[in-house]
Scaffold this motif. Structure first.
Motif, short mmCIF file in Angstrom:
data_model
loop_
_atom_site.label_atom_id
_atom_site.label_comp_id
_atom_site.label_asym_id
_atom_site.label_seq_id
_atom_site.Cartn_x
_atom_site.Cartn_y
_atom_site.Cartn_z
N PRO A 72 39.88 50.12 61.10
CA PRO A 72 39.64 51.25 62.01
C PRO A 72 40.88 52.09 62.30
N ASN A 73 42.07 51.62 61.97
CA ASN A 73 43.29 52.27 62.41
C ASN A 73 43.91 53.12 61.29
N VAL A 74 44.41 54.35 61.66
CA VAL A 74 45.13 55.21 60.73
C VAL A 74 46.54 54.66 60.54
N GLY A 75 47.03 54.71 59.29
CA GLY A 75 48.38 54.25 59.01
C GLY A 75 48.59 54.07 57.51
N THR A 76 49.82 53.79 57.15
CA THR A 76 50.16 53.66 55.74
C THR A 76 50.48 52.24 55.34
N ASN A 77 50.20 51.27 56.20
CA ASN A 77 50.67 49.92 55.93
C ASN A 77 49.61 48.89 56.25
N THR A 78 48.46 48.99 55.58
CA THR A 78 47.46 47.93 55.64
C THR A 78 47.51 47.17 54.33
N THR A 79 47.72 45.84 54.38
CA THR A 79 47.85 45.01 53.18
C THR A 79 46.60 44.18 52.97
N PHE A 80 46.04 44.29 51.76
CA PHE A 80 44.88 43.49 51.33
C PHE A 80 45.40 42.39 50.42
N SER A 81 45.17 41.08 50.77
CA SER A 81 45.71 39.93 50.02
C SER A 81 44.60 38.97 49.66
N ILE A 82 44.49 38.66 48.29
CA ILE A 82 43.51 37.66 47.83
C ILE A 82 44.23 36.32 47.75
N THR A 83 43.62 35.28 48.36
CA THR A 83 44.26 33.95 48.39
C THR A 83 43.62 32.97 47.42
N ASN A 84 42.35 33.21 47.00
CA ASN A 84 41.65 32.24 46.17
C ASN A 84 40.52 32.95 45.45
N ILE A 85 40.25 32.53 44.17
CA ILE A 85 39.12 33.09 43.42
C ILE A 85 38.43 31.98 42.65
N THR A 86 37.08 31.98 42.69
CA THR A 86 36.28 30.94 42.05
C THR A 86 35.22 31.59 41.18
N ASN A 87 35.08 31.08 39.92
CA ASN A 87 34.01 31.53 39.03
C ASN A 87 32.76 30.76 39.41
N LEU A 88 31.76 31.45 39.97
CA LEU A 88 30.57 30.77 40.48
C LEU A 88 29.69 30.21 39.37
N THR A 89 29.92 30.66 38.12
CA THR A 89 29.13 30.13 36.99
C THR A 89 29.74 28.85 36.45
N THR A 90 31.07 28.84 36.24
CA THR A 90 31.71 27.67 35.64
C THR A 90 32.26 26.70 36.68
N GLY A 91 32.42 27.20 37.92
CA GLY A 91 33.01 26.36 38.95
C GLY A 91 34.53 26.25 38.87
N CYS A 92 35.16 26.95 37.91
CA CYS A 92 36.61 26.89 37.77
C CYS A 92 37.25 27.75 38.86
N THR A 93 38.27 27.14 39.55
CA THR A 93 38.90 27.78 40.70
C THR A 93 40.39 27.92 40.47
N ASN A 94 40.97 29.03 41.01
CA ASN A 94 42.40 29.26 40.89
C ASN A 94 42.89 29.97 42.15
#
Length: 880
Positions: free
Chosen positions: A484-506
């Motif tokens: 909701p806030n205006v600014g130039t410094n919003t950081t989007f960070s992914i911490t984990n990803i899982t393949n829902l078909t193979t079950g392999c996680t990283n």
């Protein structure tokens, strides 16, 4: 003494050899060794020549007890007892034997016997024969073994006189027949050459033929072989042989039977291997009988329809290094006999294919084999397909029925996105953020679950989102309520990803900073546009853009030209910017209005709607393209642009379609294309350019052949002869002057020293070429015949023989000089090719009364000045 000498030779071999050579070179002879001798033996077969006592051949008074040396052998093998068996010597030739006494007995202690052993060609055996299956026959075996063997240094020739290389022949190549070969040992000394001819009979071996086995599958049409002629399974066999059934099928019932029923064999005895032997007896005692065996092989196909293949097992990428794989092939409903098999299979991952064959045993319908992990070293789907199954006991007559036997082994990748490209465009406040993950990932198509956090101007933790990856790209949104806030410094960070078909996680460290922006202010913007011509672009000026620096404009057109929602990116300078509407959008003449729909601030990506921002402008029509025709001129006319139509101040001419500089009216025309356009003086609109072709006709100037101006006046050359010496194929016209000259007919005689002007005239264009200027010489005569010199003349004005002239002298001797003297030696006349005639006056020299030479005898000297010829002298008589 002999024992002493032998010990001396044995224990002092090298020294003895040197001493021996020295002794042989001595010219002195001692009575203790006797003196040398020479004998020639031509009758080798004489029994006396098998036992020749060399000692008895020595001259002088030799003393017994010496040693004999055979000089044809190495020193260590050369000592013998002095008894020579000539019949055992293999080659004719000259042989020497030296008798040596102990050097302590006498000084000159050697004597040499020279034996000339003549040629001996041996005694051929009668009735020599061999079989034509022999590939190498030694001709020396055709000699009588009970006789003395022939010498070995002779030469063999066949009956055609061709010299053989060696002493063998190839009966197999020669074939059946009678052959003769002559062996000749060359002459030696007084012994003539000897020859012996052997006669060889080559017998033909019986041929049972080359067998071709018949290999059939039970599924073949065996009825085609109900009356199989076994001879059809042989090639090149002799007739008259006999077939034997060695497998006990009872198909051969007599010695003349050669046909079998293969279908009956299978129906009564089943699949198997059945042998039939064809025997041909030899017609001569030299060659052996031959046999050929034809095998009838009948096999059954194996049916693997419904078989299954299981390859264990699917893994994730991090398990590759330690994984092992086993494949199990199980038969379908059909029986598969136990035994040893080759099983071929293919492993394919779409880019690489490996074909492997393993050997093993089917046991109770199951074939298990290990798969080498070397073929499974990368992520991917590996399709295992059975391509062939062969029973090792089979001859391959049948194609086994496989159907489709396959399995897919998958090595799934760990989802990797740390080096991916994450894109989040700046958004305006209140909008969801569109996220794109692409680039360097290994994400296959499918569904994945990510865990992410937001930090900075906007914060959120432990957010979970399922995303879909298509062709390596994932598109999803961060909900607007989380930013909701205006600014130039919003950081989007992914911490984990899982393949829902193979079950392999990283795990993941992928992140991206993005901006939330405000909307631009466009209330003060104004629009302006000028009138244009059809096919031109229209420039639209924008002002009042304030502090904006880079924008994207969305505009539309209405009126005589319409266009919807066109976008263009512009750079703003001090609140002003401009863009062009392409000519392709302005195809109709009349009033057109440009409407500004919205402006996007490219510096923050936010767009604002522009209300009531319009401007109308006029699209003027353009003149039609000028109408004109092509032109053709002569080069010599020097035509200019002014000679082209249409003409007038509204028309402009150009020498290329793209030229921007109009040609002046005085521009000289050349062959090529010219372009004309019309310009409307009121609107400034221009027509298109009309192209015309201008042809400047130019005839090639005549070219004179080398030395073409040189003629011999004796030939009376004409203008046509001059034309013939040019390169012109068209009409060639000649004039006697460059300007305002007279045209000359072809039969006009040429004049020496005169200049002629030739033009190539082309009737199709009525154009003349540039002039060819030729100055004629008539003194180019290749011969110097005798000429006639008159011996008198009568200058009395009766028009007959009024002058003294030497006819044709100017052509034969063009450099001549003539001098005429009176009897006192005074010169009365000097002539040359420019002064050919003497009229009996001497006005040049003022001799005589009034310069008139009186009657009388005069003398002349003619200098020929050619070919080193001497001057000619003579006299002439002048009689008025």
């Amino acid at each position: 003494m002999m024992i002493k000498l032998l010990c001396f030779i044995k224990n002092n071999f090298i020294k003895f050899s040197i001493l021996f050579l020295f002794l042989l070179s001595s010219n002195s002879y001692s009575q203790c060794a006797g003196s040398g001798n020479t004998i020639t033996i031509c009758d080798i077969q004489n029994p006396v020549n098998s036992n020749i006592n060399l000692f008895s051949l020595l001259g002088g008074s030799p003393t017994a007890g010496g040693v004999w040396i055979d000089n044809s052998k190495p020193l260590e093998e050369s000592i013998f007892n002095g008894i020579l068996d000539v019949q055992k010597i293999k080659n004719s030739g000259v042989y020497t034997y030296t008798y040596v006494q102990d050097p302590s007995v006498c000084t000159n202690n050697t004597a040499t016997i020279t034996v000339n052993i003549g040629p001996y060609s041996g005694v051929p055996s009668p009735n020599v024969s061999t079989c034509d299956d022999v590939e190498s026959f030694n001709l020396f075996s055709a000699f009588d073994g009970t006789k003395i063997a022939p010498q070995q240094n002779g030469t063999w020739k066949d009956s055609n006189g061709v010299v053989l290389l060696g002493n063998t022949i190839n009966p197999k190549t020669l074939g059946e027949g009678n052959y003769s070969y002559t062996y000749t040992v060359p002459a030696l000394a007084t012994c003539p050459a000897q020859s012996a001819t052997v006669f060889i009979t080559v017998f033909r071996k019986p041929v049972s033929g080359v067998a071709s086995n018949l290999i059939l599958c039970s599924t073949d049409n065996l009825a085609l072989y109900k009356n199989l002629n076994l001879h059809d399974r042989l090639s090149n066999e002799d007739a008259g042989g006999r077939w034997a059934d060695v497998s006990g099928t009872n198909q051969i019932t007599s010695t003349n039977d050669n046909k079998i029923d293969v279908e009956n064999i299978y129906n009564t005895r089943g699949a198997g291997i059945y042998s039939f032997v064809y025997t041909v007896l030899s017609s001569n005692p030299i060659c052996n009988n031959t046999q050929s065996t034809v095998l009838i092989v009948i096999e059954e196909p194996l049916n693997f329809t419904g078989s299954t293949l299981v390859v264990n097992s699917d893994i994730c990428e991090n398990e590759i290094a330690t994984a092992t794989y086993t494949a199990t092939l199980r038969k379908g409903p059909q029986a598969i006999p136990d035994g040893n098999y080759d099983v071929s299979y293919r492993i394919s991952n779409g880019t690489t294919t490996n074909n492997i064959t393993v050997n093993g045993n089917f046991v109770n319908g199951t074939f298990t084999f290990n798969v080498n992990s070397i073929y499974l070293q990368a992520v991917g789907n590996y399709t295992f397909t059975i391509t062939n199954i062969i029973n090792k006991a089979s001859r391959g007559a049948c194609s086994n029925i496989l159907g489709t036997i396959s399995d897919v082994l998958t090595i799934s990748p760990l989802p990797k996105i740390n080096t991916a490209t994450i894109k989040i465009d700046p958004i305006c406040k209140g909008l969801a953020a569109q996220v794109e993950i692409s680039g360097n990932t290994n994400l296959s198509n499918g569904t994945y679950r990510i865990n992410y956090n937001l930090s900075g101007d906007n914060t959120a933790t432990n957010q979970q989102l399922d995303i879909t990856v298509t062709n390596g790209v994932a598109l999803f949104s961060i909900p607007a309520n989380l930013i909701p806030n205006v600014g130039t410094n919003t950081t989007f960070s992914i911490t984990n990803i899982t393949n829902l078909t193979t079950g392999c996680t990283n795990t993941s460290t992928l992140s991206k900073v993005f901006t939330v922006k405000a909307l631009p202010n466009v209330a003060a913007v104004t629009v302006n546009a000028n009138n244009i011509c059809l096919a031109q672009t229209a420039t639209v000026q924008l002002s009042g853009l304030g502090s904006l620096t880079n924008i994207t404009v969305d505009y539309s057109l209405t009126g005589t030209n319409t266009l919807s929602n066109q976008t263009v990116t512009l750079t703003v300078n001090a609140g002003n910017a401009s863009f062009t509407i392409p000519a392709s959008a302005l195809v109709n003449a009349g009033n057109t209005t440009v409407i500004l729909n919205s402006i996007l601030d490219n510096s923050n990506g936010c767009s604002a709607v522009a209300l009531n921002k319009t401007k109308s402008f006029l699209v003027n029509s353009i003149p039609t393209n000028p109408a004109t025709n092509s032109f053709s001129f002569c080069k010599n006319d020097l035509k200019t642009i002014a000679n082209l139509t249409p003409s007038g101040s509204q028309y402009q001419w150009f020498d290329s379609v793209s030229s921007t500089t109009a040609l002046s009216a005085s521009t000289i025309l050349v062959t090529g294309n010219y372009y004309v356009k019309e310009v409307n003086s009121t609107t400034g609109c221009e027509s298109g350019r009309t192209v015309i072709a201008v042809t400047i006709n130019e005839s090639d100037a005549p070219i004179l052949a080398t030395d073409g101006q040189n003629f011999c006046g004796l030939d009376q050359p004409k203008v046509q002869d001059l034309s013939n010496r040019t390169t012109v194929d068209d009409a060639l016209v000649w004039f006697d002057a460059l300007q305002n000259g007279n045209q000359l007919a072809a039969n006009v005689l040429l004049k020496d020293g005169m200049t002629y002007y030739g033009y190539n005239f082309t009737s199709s264009t009525n154009c003349y070429s540039n002039a060819l200027e030729v100055t004629i010489s008539l003194s180019n005569c290749d011969v110097t015949p005798d000429f006639f010199t008159p011996d008198g003349f009568s200058p009395n004005g009766d028009m007959v023989n009024d002058t003294f002239r030497i006819p044709k002298i100017e052509f034969i001797y063009p450099d001549f000089a003539l001098e005429i003297f009176d009897r006192y030696g005074n010169v009365l006349f000097k002539g040359n090719k420019n002064k050919l005639e003497w009229d009996g006056k001497n006005s040049d020299y003022k001799i005589g009364i009034d310069g008139i030479a009186p009657n009388g005898v005069y003398f002349y000297v003619l200098h020929l000045n050619k070919g080193n010829k001497k001057p000619v002298q003579g006299k002439l008589y002048l009689n008025r």
